[in-house]
Design an enzyme around this catalytic site. Structure first.
Site, mmCIF file in Angstrom:
data_model
loop_
_atom_site.group_PDB
_atom_site.id
_atom_site.type_symbol
_atom_site.label_atom_id
_atom_site.label_comp_id
_atom_site.label_asym_id
_atom_site.label_seq_id
_atom_site.Cartn_x
_atom_site.Cartn_y
_atom_site.Cartn_z
ATOM 1 N N LYS A 11 0.824 -1.217 0.000
ATOM 2 C CA LYS A 11 0.000 0.000 0.000
ATOM 3 C C LYS A 11 0.863 1.274 0.000
ATOM 4 O O LYS A 11 2.084 1.219 0.239
ATOM 5 C CB LYS A 11 -0.934 -0.047 1.217
ATOM 6 C CG LYS A 11 -1.944 -1.206 1.152
ATOM 7 C CD LYS A 11 -2.903 -1.161 2.343
ATOM 8 C CE LYS A 11 -3.931 -2.269 2.266
ATOM 9 N NZ LYS A 11 -4.918 -2.187 3.387
ATOM 10 N N TYR A 51 -12.522 -2.318 -3.365
ATOM 11 C CA TYR A 51 -13.027 -2.370 -1.980
ATOM 12 C C TYR A 51 -14.544 -2.222 -1.909
ATOM 13 O O TYR A 51 -15.070 -1.812 -0.870
ATOM 14 C CB TYR A 51 -12.345 -1.291 -1.139
ATOM 15 C CG TYR A 51 -10.952 -1.690 -0.660
ATOM 16 C CD1 TYR A 51 -10.765 -2.803 0.155
ATOM 17 C CD2 TYR A 51 -9.835 -0.944 -0.998
ATOM 18 C CE1 TYR A 51 -9.500 -3.171 0.603
ATOM 19 C CE2 TYR A 51 -8.562 -1.298 -0.548
ATOM 20 C CZ TYR A 51 -8.415 -2.419 0.262
ATOM 21 O OH TYR A 51 -7.161 -2.778 0.713
ATOM 22 N N PHE A 59 -15.399 3.943 7.070
ATOM 23 C CA PHE A 59 -14.038 4.298 6.644
ATOM 24 C C PHE A 59 -13.832 4.175 5.136
ATOM 25 O O PHE A 59 -12.723 4.361 4.653
ATOM 26 C CB PHE A 59 -13.002 3.433 7.392
ATOM 27 C CG PHE A 59 -13.170 1.949 7.218
ATOM 28 C CD1 PHE A 59 -12.704 1.297 6.073
ATOM 29 C CD2 PHE A 59 -13.782 1.178 8.198
ATOM 30 C CE1 PHE A 59 -12.862 -0.060 5.902
ATOM 31 C CE2 PHE A 59 -13.953 -0.202 8.034
ATOM 32 C CZ PHE A 59 -13.481 -0.823 6.876
ATOM 33 N N ARG A 87 -1.801 -14.413 4.605
ATOM 34 C CA ARG A 87 -2.526 -13.762 5.706
ATOM 35 C C ARG A 87 -1.699 -13.883 7.003
ATOM 36 O O ARG A 87 -1.654 -12.948 7.802
ATOM 37 C CB ARG A 87 -3.909 -14.390 5.916
ATOM 38 C CG ARG A 87 -4.857 -14.284 4.738
ATOM 39 C CD ARG A 87 -5.460 -12.941 4.500
ATOM 40 N NE ARG A 87 -6.218 -12.410 5.602
ATOM 41 C CZ ARG A 87 -6.894 -11.250 5.534
ATOM 42 N NH1 ARG A 87 -6.900 -10.530 4.406
ATOM 43 N NH2 ARG A 87 -7.545 -10.779 6.568
ATOM 44 N N THR A 93 -5.205 -7.027 10.870
ATOM 45 C CA THR A 93 -5.506 -5.735 10.234
ATOM 46 C C THR A 93 -4.993 -4.567 11.079
ATOM 47 O O THR A 93 -4.406 -3.612 10.551
ATOM 48 C CB THR A 93 -7.038 -5.597 10.053
ATOM 49 O OG1 THR A 93 -7.537 -6.774 9.422
ATOM 50 C CG2 THR A 93 -7.395 -4.370 9.225
ATOM 51 N N ARG A 104 2.717 -6.403 9.219
ATOM 52 C CA ARG A 104 1.999 -5.276 9.831
ATOM 53 C C ARG A 104 2.576 -4.903 11.199
ATOM 54 O O ARG A 104 2.626 -3.725 11.547
ATOM 55 C CB ARG A 104 0.505 -5.593 9.890
ATOM 56 C CG ARG A 104 -0.151 -5.436 8.505
ATOM 57 C CD ARG A 104 -1.534 -5.990 8.477
ATOM 58 N NE ARG A 104 -2.292 -5.569 7.303
ATOM 59 C CZ ARG A 104 -3.427 -6.133 6.928
ATOM 60 N NH1 ARG A 104 -3.951 -7.128 7.629
ATOM 61 N NH2 ARG A 104 -4.065 -5.703 5.849
ATOM 62 N N ASN A 114 -2.027 0.288 6.769
ATOM 63 C CA ASN A 114 -1.454 -0.945 7.317
ATOM 64 C C ASN A 114 -0.608 -1.724 6.306
ATOM 65 O O ASN A 114 -0.503 -2.948 6.377
ATOM 66 C CB ASN A 114 -2.552 -1.803 7.949
ATOM 67 C CG ASN A 114 -3.626 -2.197 6.954
ATOM 68 O OD1 ASN A 114 -3.534 -1.873 5.784
ATOM 69 N ND2 ASN A 114 -4.632 -2.903 7.429
ATOM 70 N N HIS A 117 -2.148 -5.550 1.602
ATOM 71 C CA HIS A 117 -3.430 -6.238 1.411
ATOM 72 C C HIS A 117 -3.147 -7.670 1.001
ATOM 73 O O HIS A 117 -2.197 -7.924 0.261
ATOM 74 C CB HIS A 117 -4.256 -5.580 0.293
ATOM 75 C CG HIS A 117 -5.384 -6.463 -0.184
ATOM 76 N ND1 HIS A 117 -6.606 -6.504 0.454
ATOM 77 C CD2 HIS A 117 -5.449 -7.392 -1.188
ATOM 78 C CE1 HIS A 117 -7.375 -7.404 -0.156
ATOM 79 N NE2 HIS A 117 -6.699 -7.946 -1.152
ATOM 80 N N GLU A 128 -9.663 -10.712 -7.666
ATOM 81 C CA GLU A 128 -8.733 -9.586 -7.474
ATOM 82 C C GLU A 128 -7.572 -9.647 -8.471
ATOM 83 O O GLU A 128 -7.168 -8.618 -9.021
ATOM 84 C CB GLU A 128 -8.232 -9.586 -6.026
ATOM 85 C CG GLU A 128 -9.340 -9.254 -5.034
ATOM 86 C CD GLU A 128 -8.918 -9.364 -3.575
ATOM 87 O OE1 GLU A 128 -9.758 -9.057 -2.707
ATOM 88 O OE2 GLU A 128 -7.767 -9.744 -3.283
#
Ligand code: GDP
Length: 140
Positions: A11, A51, A59, A87, A93, A104, A114, A117, A128
């Site tokens: 990100k 998203y 948010f 993950r 998160t 993270r 964070n 993704h 995706e």
């Protein structure tokens, strides 16, 4: 165990701090292979589509603003159990709840900014991946 693919994004908070290599090292150390990768600037339309599941969340606007605020690196990762493995290496998160050694925990700035993704299931991974890559851009 089946070889699986998952979709990953580094990100804007990560690219801004020049963390592409550091995060890729953690991904590779976890046993995942980066089989496609490109640095792009997401449009608001792309981020909104990506998203869409969070459209009604408070948010959502902040999330689209953030994801379009700078370059991102989109990736396809491959390996055994890739979705869950990724993950695990990403961590929770909210970085304050992420396990030691996770991306993270090590790098994220906040629950919003964070750093990474990762798809949450093989089915969402396929959708995706198709949003950002054509088949001949993925070389396993
Ligand atoms: P993930 O699968 O761990 O990325 O988490 P989610 O699917 O629940 O949320 C998607 C993304 O929305 C997160 O990675 C954050 O960037 C953002 N997000 C989630 N919760 C919040 C929040 O409470 N505030 C803000 N600003 N962003 C959030």
């Amino acid at each position: 165990m089946a070889i699986e693919r998952t979709f990953s994004i580094l990100k804007p908070d990560a690219t801004e701090r020049n963390l592409t290599g550091a995060i890729n090292a953690l991904i590779e150390k976890a046993g995942l292979r980066i089989v496609a990768q490109k640095r792009i600037r997401m449009t608001r339309e792309q981020a909104g589509t990506f998203y869409a599941v969070h459209k009604e969340r408070p948010f959502f606007g902040e999330l689209v603003d953030f994801m379009t605020s700078g370059p991102v690196v989109v990736q396809v990762l491959e390996g055994e159990n890739a979705v869950l493995k990724h993950r695990d290496v990403m961590g929770a998160t909210d970085p304050s709840k992420a396990a030691d050694g996770t991306i993270r925990k090590l790098h994220a700035k906040s629950i919003g900014e964070n750093s990474v993704h990762g798809s949450d299931a093989p089915e969402t991974a396929a959708i995706e991946i198709a949003q950002f890559f054509s088949g001949n851009e993925i070389v396993g």
